[in-house]
Scaffold this active site. Structure first.
Site, mmCIF file in Angstrom:
data_model
loop_
_atom_site.group_PDB
_atom_site.id
_atom_site.type_symbol
_atom_site.label_atom_id
_atom_site.label_comp_id
_atom_site.label_asym_id
_atom_site.label_seq_id
_atom_site.Cartn_x
_atom_site.Cartn_y
_atom_site.Cartn_z
ATOM 1 N N THR A 42 -2.711 12.197 5.104
ATOM 2 C CA THR A 42 -1.283 12.010 5.398
ATOM 3 C C THR A 42 -0.499 13.108 4.694
ATOM 4 O OG1 THR A 42 -1.004 10.597 3.462
ATOM 5 C CG2 THR A 42 -1.427 9.489 5.571
ATOM 6 N N SER A 53 5.415 8.092 5.302
ATOM 7 C CA SER A 53 4.118 8.704 5.511
ATOM 8 C C SER A 53 3.980 9.209 6.934
ATOM 9 C CB SER A 53 2.989 7.733 5.164
ATOM 10 O OG SER A 53 3.093 6.611 5.985
ATOM 11 N N HIS A 64 -7.181 0.807 1.186
ATOM 12 C CA HIS A 64 -6.570 2.050 1.654
ATOM 13 C C HIS A 64 -7.290 3.342 1.272
ATOM 14 C CE1 HIS A 64 -3.507 4.182 3.665
ATOM 15 N NE2 HIS A 64 -2.495 3.379 3.403
ATOM 16 N N TYR A 74 10.125 8.021 0.554
ATOM 17 C CA TYR A 74 8.826 8.465 1.051
ATOM 18 C C TYR A 74 8.612 7.891 2.443
ATOM 19 C CZ TYR A 74 3.637 8.903 0.828
ATOM 20 O OH TYR A 74 2.307 9.205 1.046
#
Length: 608
Positions: free
Chosen positions: A449, A438, A322, A436
């Site tokens: 992001t 994104s 990532h 959360y």
């Protein structure tokens, strides 16, 4: 360029996100710290950040800090950072054969790479009004406008070109473990593919000297050779090292290099990508998620920019690292590979592999291991097995409605899904916690992001009405509460996509303070700040004709990782958890919440 939000906007948004999570006394304290920050040290840091941003017009203010955040993290990549997205099966069932699909997807991936490198890949554009802008005529006209002006032409018809600066890291790239901070490495000259099967590593060239792709029939022959190789699995599979803590792995890697494995590792790191061929079929969606999210640890190389995984029955998925990029870049790649490999497959079930000498073309990598490395692999395997053992993956499909019905009722599909996650957590644990979601900021140069904070005073009020005070509210009142949540969530989403969230801004200011050696401001030492960034419900969504489902591990040990898709007439939801939370029960509560919300929107009376 990605805007730096106004400091007062960031503080207002930050306090709005804190409100549902705190009691009155806690909120007063946090509010005081935030206003103090806004008038004092925060203002100074903000001005420095803006000045710095103005001096670095070639990038965005979040790029450096964000790479650092990922690359300095020392936890294992698997389960903590690498997500997965699995492909839909090929519509023609006979093409879901492992060898056929592996060949077709490899060829399509190489076609994508060559198209991209030649500068012919169609730009990624977000069309707000596709009837006007997503047309051949528009493409023809815009093609002749110089690039310094073409973006303006696109804006005029509400088409927004998206940042594609991450794409080059899709290929020939890997994340190298280093002490304290990893490095991203790319070698575009390398011409070989890395194939993993049964924990063994193989490489063969897929690009020739002139830069042309190997014939599909030859790729098929080499893959067939690998699939029929009956070498035993290695006693000490190297793949486990890429599941280790990054500092431990960095030291072991140095040992590997010093022990005569430099050339073999160079082959692994520089390969176009990693193709992982698994020797078993997929039983069900839960098994699919486990396979694509972590697998057995031996037949993956988690440091590669991505692993294309294909199982015995031709089920395919991608597990990606990532730090180098976000879901949007990988999704574009997946969409193109799916479309190309299903609509224009390079080989068919009737195709014969080329009669080439694969035993000469395919090289099986041999690693020289000393006792310290063998012990390191054994330890890594034990830790990996224990982490996977602790992980639960569960899923539901809700078939009583989806995007179509919600749009008809004029509420945002994403807002409804997020409301259901809030309502479910309240039903299960009787609290509202940091959440959360994104949101891509690829509409900006080097955007990454931004966080949408779905837990709000609106979702809290609505959830409490449904879960605790049902008898006090009429169906009309409940509908109004849902609409309020939808409006607010829509605003948050729009703000985040426009770079107007608060999370990245506060993160940038904190990063700046630390890099300048300034004492950490009180705002960041507040218990409430820590709690807001301990994301118990972490969520992410994507929908595409190529993707069957996606998922990721929880980001905290007492959290849920929620991957979800809102389809036209159903909603899919994939939840990961550790023993501190019950994911199965959470999904049952999500199902109940969705049922209640849909029934209320249909005007039905519901019971608790």
């Amino acid at each position: 360029r990605l805007p730096v939000p106004k400091l007062e906007d960031t503080i207002r948004r930050y306090l709005n996100a804190q409100k549902p999570l705190l009691n009155d006394d806690q909120f007063r304290k946090t509010e005081e710290l935030a206003h103090h920050f806004g008038k004092g040290i925060g203002r100074e840091l903000h001005e420095q950040l803006v000045a710095q941003d103005n001096q670095n017009k070639h990038t965005s203010y979040i790029t450096g800090p964000w790479f650092d955040m990922y690359l300095k993290a020392r936890e294992p990549l698997v389960l903590n950072f690498n997500p997965f997205m699995s492909f839909n099966p090929d519509p023609k069932s006979e093409y879901n054969d492992q060898l056929i699909r592996a060949t077709n997807m490899t060829v399509s991936a190489l076609r994508f790479m060559k198209t991209f490198r030649a500068g012919y890949l169609e730009p990624e554009v977000f069309h707000l009004n596709p009837e006007k802008s997503d047309t051949e005529i528009f493409k023809k006209i815009i093609r002749f406008v110089p690039s310094s002006l073409s973006w303006f032409g696109a804006y005029m018809v509400n088409a927004y070109p998206l940042d594609m600066s991450q794409y080059f890291r899709l290929f020939n790239s890997t994340r190298l473990p280093k002490l304290d901070r990893d490095e991203l490495y790319t070698d575009e000259k390398a011409k070989h593919l890395l194939v993993l099967r049964n924990g063994n590593f193989y490489v063969f060239d897929v690009i020739d000297r002139d830069g042309n792709m190997l014939k599909p029939s030859e790729i098929q022959a080499h893959l067939k050779y690998i699939l029929s190789d009956n070498s035993p699995a290695p006693a000490f599979p190297l793949g486990y090292l890429s599941t280790e803590d990054r500092d431990i792995w960095a030291l072991l890697r140095k040992n590997l290099m010093d022990n005569g494995n430099e050339e073999a590792l160079q082959k692994v790191d520089s390969a176009v990508f990693c193709l992982s061929l698994d020797d078993f079929p997929i039983k069900d969606f839960v098994h699919l998620s486990h396979t694509m999210l972590h697998g057995d640890g031996a037949n993956r190389w988690y440091d590669k920019s991505f692993n294309l995984i294909i199982t015995k029955d031709g089920t395919a998925g991608i597990n990606f690292e990532h730090s180098w990029g976000d879901g949007v870049a990988v999704l574009r790649f997946q969409n193109e590979v799916f479309k190309d490999s299903t609509k224009a497959p390079a080989v068919s079930p009737q195709s014969q592999p080329a009669s080439v000498d694969s035993s000469r073309a395919v090289q099986k990598l041999d690693f020289k291991l000393n006792d310290a490395l063998k012990a390191g692999i054994t330890k890594a395997k034990q830790k990996f097995d224990a982490s996977v053992e602790a992980l639960s993956l569960n899923m539901i499909q809700f078939h009583e409605g989806g995007k179509d019905l919600l749009k008809q009722k004029k509420v945002s599909p994403d807002a409804v899904a997020q409301l259901a996650f809030q309502m479910a957590f309240l039903r299960q644990y009787n609290q509202t916690v940091a959440t959360y979601e994104s949101c891509s900021t690829a509409a900006f140069k080097h955007g990454r992001t931004e966080t949408i904070r779905p837990a709000s005073i609106h979702t809290k009020r609505c959830s409490e009405a449904f879960v605790k005070e049902l008898s006090k509210h009429s169906t009309e009142e409940l509908q109004k509460l849902i609409v309020e949540c939808s409006k607010y969530h829509g605003r948050l989403t729009k703000e985040a996509a426009m770079g107007q969230g608060f999370d990245r801004h506060l993160f940038g200011l904190r990063y700046l303070a630390l890099s300048k050696g300034i004492a950490l401001p009180d705002l960041y030492q507040d218990q409430a700040y820590t709690q807001l960034n301990h994301n118990i419900i972490s969520t992410s969504t994507l929908s595409s004709p190529a993707v069957q489902l996606g998922g990721f591990g929880p980001v905290v040990s007492d959290g849920f990782g929620v991957g979800y898709q809102v389809h036209d007439d159903w909603i899919g939801c994939n939840v990961s958890s550790y023993p501190a939370r019950n994911g199965k029960e959470y999904l049952q509560c999500i199902y109940k919440s969705l049922e209640d919300i849909f029934n209320v929107l249909k005007g039905k009376k519901i019971s608790s």
